[in-house]
Design a protein around this motif. Structure first.
Motif, PDB file in Angstrom:
ATOM      1  N   ARG A 175       0.771  -1.107  -0.006  1.00 31.22           N
ATOM      2  CA  ARG A 175       0.038   0.083   0.051  1.00 31.22           C
ATOM      3  C   ARG A 175       0.766   1.232  -0.105  1.00 31.22           C
ATOM      4  O   ARG A 175       0.393   2.281  -0.394  1.00 31.22           O
ATOM      5  CB  ARG A 175      -0.967   0.155   1.192  1.00 31.22           C
ATOM      6  CG  ARG A 175      -2.033  -1.207   1.298  1.00 31.22           C
ATOM      7  CD  ARG A 175      -2.965  -1.321   0.189  1.00 31.22           C
ATOM      8  NE  ARG A 175      -3.948  -0.065   0.267  1.00 31.22           N
ATOM      9  CZ  ARG A 175      -5.055  -0.466   0.975  1.00 31.22           C
ATOM     10  NH1 ARG A 175      -5.137  -1.304   1.545  1.00 31.22           N
ATOM     11  NH2 ARG A 175      -5.690   0.954   0.913  1.00 31.22           N
ATOM     12  N   LEU A 177       2.001   3.186   2.582  1.00 30.21           N
ATOM     13  CA  LEU A 177       1.515   4.052   3.287  1.00 30.21           C
ATOM     14  C   LEU A 177       2.311   3.987   4.593  1.00 30.21           C
ATOM     15  O   LEU A 177       2.610   2.937   5.142  1.00 30.21           O
ATOM     16  CB  LEU A 177      -0.034   3.866   3.836  1.00 30.21           C
ATOM     17  CG  LEU A 177      -0.936   4.024   2.496  1.00 30.21           C
ATOM     18  CD1 LEU A 177      -2.491   3.412   2.936  1.00 30.21           C
ATOM     19  CD2 LEU A 177      -1.155   5.529   2.224  1.00 30.21           C
ATOM     20  N   TYR A 182      -2.239   5.048   7.156  1.00 29.60           N
ATOM     21  CA  TYR A 182      -3.097   3.986   6.933  1.00 29.60           C
ATOM     22  C   TYR A 182      -4.419   3.933   8.092  1.00 29.60           C
ATOM     23  O   TYR A 182      -5.305   3.673   7.859  1.00 29.60           O
ATOM     24  CB  TYR A 182      -2.300   2.521   7.134  1.00 29.60           C
ATOM     25  CG  TYR A 182      -2.770   1.464   6.428  1.00 29.60           C
ATOM     26  CD1 TYR A 182      -4.124   1.396   6.084  1.00 29.60           C
ATOM     27  CD2 TYR A 182      -1.955   0.265   6.212  1.00 29.60           C
ATOM     28  CE1 TYR A 182      -4.563   0.090   5.311  1.00 29.60           C
ATOM     29  CE2 TYR A 182      -2.651  -0.639   5.598  1.00 29.60           C
ATOM     30  CZ  TYR A 182      -3.846  -0.968   5.197  1.00 29.60           C
ATOM     31  OH  TYR A 182      -4.283  -2.119   4.576  1.00 29.60           O
ATOM     32  N   ASP A 237      -8.075  -4.814   5.274  1.00 25.94           N
ATOM     33  CA  ASP A 237      -8.537  -3.486   5.694  1.00 25.94           C
ATOM     34  C   ASP A 237      -9.605  -3.880   6.898  1.00 25.94           C
ATOM     35  O   ASP A 237      -9.492  -3.355   7.943  1.00 25.94           O
ATOM     36  CB  ASP A 237      -8.908  -2.639   4.838  1.00 25.94           C
ATOM     37  CG  ASP A 237      -8.040  -1.913   3.884  1.00 25.94           C
ATOM     38  OD1 ASP A 237      -7.010  -2.102   3.825  1.00 25.94           O
ATOM     39  OD2 ASP A 237      -8.488  -1.054   2.767  1.00 25.94           O
TER      40      ASP A 237
END
Length: 261
Positions: A175, A177, A182, A237
């Motif tokens: 990702r 991040l 995040y 997630d």
């Protein structure tokens, strides 16, 4: 960005298995911080000082580098559970050395105990934050036949790895991040209904969810890339969000107790 990712992935593949890796654990700790009650926040501050839950979340993994027997052998089984048959964790699944669920029960009792030492309560808090995160990583609720996916060899964006490492760190690092970015993204997407629904501090629920997800993440093709990452992004997630909300829920329940010293 893809070149940078390919340079990092061999290092991830060589790293020892640690549920979620440091970034994932810090994400869950940062989400938990945002959901603490006022009393729980004060109690955490009394125990940890300026150390927040994101920092505390990686401590049990960080301490694996300590050469002491406690960290190299005694505490090692407390990061996962094994459910060899069925879809539900049971007392018969507990090995003699204990596992993540029995450790969580014991550390919760320590944190509730007004007579426990400050050092013991501080360690218990850090373990609780970490273990709840571990139990939301689907391969830390393994079936006992492939070491939680460590024996499942794959390539991830062309780098040699294994399925456990992909879920510990690979999917998260992909990702690109920071843990705080995040956590901010995920926290904003948690609805009030979800916060209420995830407020039960019940490892039985978490392990059943992880088992159900684990059964869907073994790839038919061991060459994993963008398709695999995209297919499981929402599930990843969701597990991080739930873990963070449930860490807070458990700490709120513990620290709102009138027995606290």
């Amino acid at each position: 960005m893809r070149l940078a990712l390919l340079l990092v992935l061999p290092l991830l593949a060589a790293a020892p298995a640690q549920a979620w890796g440091p970034v994932g654990h810090r994400v869950t700790g940062a989400i938990a911080d945002r959901n603490l009650s006022g009393v729980a926040r004060a109690r955490v501050r009394l125990l940890l000082g300026t150390e927040d839950l994101a920092e505390a979340s990686t401590w049990p993994d960080d301490m694996r580098s300590d050469p002491a027997e406690y960290w190299r052998r005694t505490a090692s089984p407390w990061h996962y559970v094994t459910v060899r048959e069925g879809d539900r964790y049971a007392a018969s699944d507990v090995p003699k050395e204990g596992d993540a669920v029995t450790a969580l029960t014991r550390f919760t009792a320590t944190l509730r105990d007004p007579g426990a030492s400050l050092d013991d309560r501080r360690a218990a808090l850090r373990f609780i934050v970490h273990i709840i995160g571990d139990l939301h990583q689907p391969l830390h609720v393994g079936g006992g036949d492939d070491r939680g996916g460590n024996d499942v060899k794959v390539t991830f964006f062309g780098a040699q790895s294994n399925l456990h490492s992909v879920w510990d760190s690979g999917l998260i690092e992909q990702r690109a991040l920071s843990y705080s970015e995040y956590a901010d993204w995920l926290s904003r997407s948690i609805t009030p209904e979800q916060t209420i629904g995830w407020s039960l501090c019940d490892p039985d629920i978490w392990t059943r969810e992880s088992i159900a997800l684990r059964k869907t993440i073994y790839p038919a093709d061991p060459n994993l890339s963008w398709d695999y990452a995209y297919r499981h992004r929402a599930e990843l997630d969701d597990r991080l969000r739930r873990a963070g909300a449930r860490i807070a829920a458990c700490l709120n329940a513990i620290f709102d107790s009138p027995r606290q010293p």
